[in-house]
Scaffold this motif. Sequence first.
Motif, short mmCIF file in Angstrom:
data_model
loop_
_atom_site.label_atom_id
_atom_site.label_comp_id
_atom_site.label_asym_id
_atom_site.label_seq_id
_atom_site.Cartn_x
_atom_site.Cartn_y
_atom_site.Cartn_z
N ALA A 38 0.99 -1.59 0.09
CA ALA A 38 0.03 0.04 0.12
C ALA A 38 0.57 1.20 0.09
CB ALA A 38 -0.77 0.11 1.21
N MET A 39 1.80 1.29 1.13
CA MET A 39 3.17 2.85 1.04
C MET A 39 3.56 2.58 -0.11
SD MET A 39 1.41 3.94 3.06
CE MET A 39 2.34 5.42 3.20
N LYS A 40 3.71 1.73 -1.08
CA LYS A 40 4.69 1.92 -1.93
C LYS A 40 3.82 2.37 -3.34
CE LYS A 40 7.18 -1.04 -5.08
NZ LYS A 40 7.40 -2.83 -5.78
N ALA A 41 2.40 2.07 -3.28
CA ALA A 41 1.82 2.48 -3.83
C ALA A 41 1.62 3.92 -3.77
CB ALA A 41 0.50 1.73 -4.10
N VAL A 42 1.78 4.18 -2.87
CA VAL A 42 1.29 5.58 -2.04
C VAL A 42 2.21 6.48 -2.80
CG1 VAL A 42 1.24 7.03 0.23
CG2 VAL A 42 -0.51 4.92 -0.33
N ALA A 43 3.93 6.20 -2.19
CA ALA A 43 4.83 6.29 -3.85
C ALA A 43 5.11 7.24 -4.53
CB ALA A 43 6.16 5.99 -2.53
N GLN A 44 4.71 5.53 -5.16
CA GLN A 44 4.58 6.17 -6.42
C GLN A 44 3.87 6.31 -6.68
OE1 GLN A 44 4.43 1.45 -7.28
NE2 GLN A 44 6.97 1.71 -7.39
N THR A 45 2.40 6.74 -6.79
CA THR A 45 1.38 6.91 -7.03
C THR A 45 0.58 8.44 -6.53
OG1 THR A 45 -0.66 5.85 -6.11
CG2 THR A 45 0.33 5.33 -8.78
N GLY A 46 0.83 8.57 -5.46
CA GLY A 46 -0.17 9.49 -4.21
C GLY A 46 -0.77 9.19 -3.70
N ARG A 47 -2.22 7.68 -4.05
CA ARG A 47 -3.10 7.18 -3.63
C ARG A 47 -2.67 5.66 -3.07
NH1 ARG A 47 -7.25 9.41 -3.27
NH2 ARG A 47 -8.52 7.56 -4.21
N GLY A 48 -3.65 5.36 -2.15
CA GLY A 48 -3.54 4.41 -1.60
C GLY A 48 -4.90 3.25 -2.18
N PRO A 49 -4.72 1.72 -1.82
CA PRO A 49 -5.85 1.34 -2.21
C PRO A 49 -6.88 1.45 -1.83
CG PRO A 49 -4.27 0.01 -0.75
CD PRO A 49 -3.76 0.99 -0.58
N ALA A 50 -8.02 1.01 -2.57
CA ALA A 50 -9.33 1.63 -2.20
C ALA A 50 -9.74 0.12 -1.53
CB ALA A 50 -10.41 0.58 -2.93
N GLU A 51 -9.44 -1.58 -1.65
CA GLU A 51 -9.72 -2.21 -0.29
C GLU A 51 -8.38 -1.83 0.44
OE1 GLU A 51 -12.68 -4.89 -1.12
OE2 GLU A 51 -13.12 -3.57 -1.90
N GLN A 52 -9.11 -1.99 1.74
CA GLN A 52 -7.82 -2.21 3.81
C GLN A 52 -8.31 -3.06 3.99
OE1 GLN A 52 -6.68 1.56 4.62
NE2 GLN A 52 -6.61 2.26 1.92
N VAL A 53 -7.92 -3.81 4.39
CA VAL A 53 -8.34 -4.53 6.11
C VAL A 53 -7.64 -4.12 7.09
CG1 VAL A 53 -7.64 -7.24 6.75
CG2 VAL A 53 -7.74 -7.02 4.63
N ALA A 54 -8.35 -3.49 8.27
CA ALA A 54 -8.44 -3.56 9.11
C ALA A 54 -7.03 -3.86 9.82
CB ALA A 54 -8.96 -2.82 10.30
N SER A 55 -5.78 -2.61 10.31
CA SER A 55 -5.18 -4.20 11.60
C SER A 55 -6.21 -4.31 13.08
CB SER A 55 -4.43 -2.68 12.56
OG SER A 55 -3.05 -3.40 12.72
N MET A 56 -5.13 -4.90 13.60
CA MET A 56 -5.83 -5.27 14.73
C MET A 56 -4.67 -5.50 16.26
SD MET A 56 -8.07 -9.13 15.67
CE MET A 56 -9.28 -8.45 15.49
N GLY A 57 -5.14 -5.37 16.89
CA GLY A 57 -4.42 -5.26 18.75
C GLY A 57 -4.80 -5.13 19.50
N CYS A 58 -3.58 -4.78 20.88
CA CYS A 58 -4.12 -4.81 21.81
C CYS A 58 -4.71 -2.95 21.82
CB CYS A 58 -3.06 -5.16 22.97
SG CYS A 58 -2.77 -6.68 22.99
N SER A 59 -5.81 -2.36 22.95
CA SER A 59 -6.53 -1.02 22.76
C SER A 59 -5.44 -0.83 23.49
CB SER A 59 -7.87 -1.81 23.81
OG SER A 59 -7.25 -1.73 24.80
N ILE A 60 -5.24 0.97 23.37
CA ILE A 60 -4.71 1.51 23.48
C ILE A 60 -5.07 1.56 25.22
CG2 ILE A 60 -3.63 4.49 23.84
CD1 ILE A 60 -3.15 3.31 21.27
N LYS A 61 -3.42 1.95 26.05
CA LYS A 61 -3.79 2.00 27.30
C LYS A 61 -4.04 3.31 27.42
CE LYS A 61 -3.76 -2.92 26.94
NZ LYS A 61 -4.57 -3.33 26.66
N TRP A 62 -5.34 3.58 27.84
CA TRP A 62 -5.51 4.95 28.20
C TRP A 62 -4.93 5.07 29.68
CZ3 TRP A 62 -5.89 7.97 23.73
CH2 TRP A 62 -5.94 7.39 22.59
N LYS A 63 -4.86 6.50 29.88
CA LYS A 63 -4.82 7.35 31.48
C LYS A 63 -6.09 6.83 31.84
CE LYS A 63 -0.43 9.16 30.99
NZ LYS A 63 0.55 10.93 31.29
N ARG A 64 -6.11 6.82 33.36
CA ARG A 64 -7.79 7.03 34.09
C ARG A 64 -8.03 8.42 35.15
NH1 ARG A 64 -7.48 0.91 36.34
NH2 ARG A 64 -5.38 0.67 36.18
#
Length: 182
Positions: A156-182
């Motif tokens: 995706a970022m290679k395409a952005v570097a070459q064309t300025g545009r990212g792919p129309a289809e993207q799969v969201a990242s997944m991970g642990c939630s940000i650990k917010w301060k209380r």
Amino acid sequence: MGSPPPVCNFGWKARDFDLPATDGKRYTHEHARGPNGLLVMFICNHCPYVKAIRERLIRDCAELAALGVNAVAISANDPGDYPEDSFENMRRVARDFNYPFPYLFDESQEVARAYDAVCTPDFFGFNKDLELQYRGRLDASKTTPVANARRDLFEAMKAVAQTGRGPAEQVASMGCSIKWKR
């Protein structure tokens, strides 16, 4: 765990930041950007999702730098509740893994909130005009590396570097939630 970020909001402008890094310098998005784009990554030290992709992330960021796309990693987790994510431990991890990108500490969590970051890892890929073009995953790996996985972020970022545009289809990242301060 398992908090997916929203889909890419194409054209959303990068939010500025001025954060200390493990290399002793401070970075803003203007100083960090490359001639063809900027990748802003929210990561941390303790997350099993980040640990599972760390080596491939380092490889991809080094290769993207050669294409004119610079990267910064930001840790915004509360080190009070997660000591492994302290600034001192960030320095150790950046040194031990020889990060090819600045590793920044968002102690106030203001930058993570400005980006609406939700998990680690959470990737924001911007073109040379600092317009969002990618908000997806590194690859299909979660907490266990997937052999020969398609390099979603890199392609995706290679395409952005070459064309300025990212792919129309993207799969969201997944991970642990940000650990917010209380």
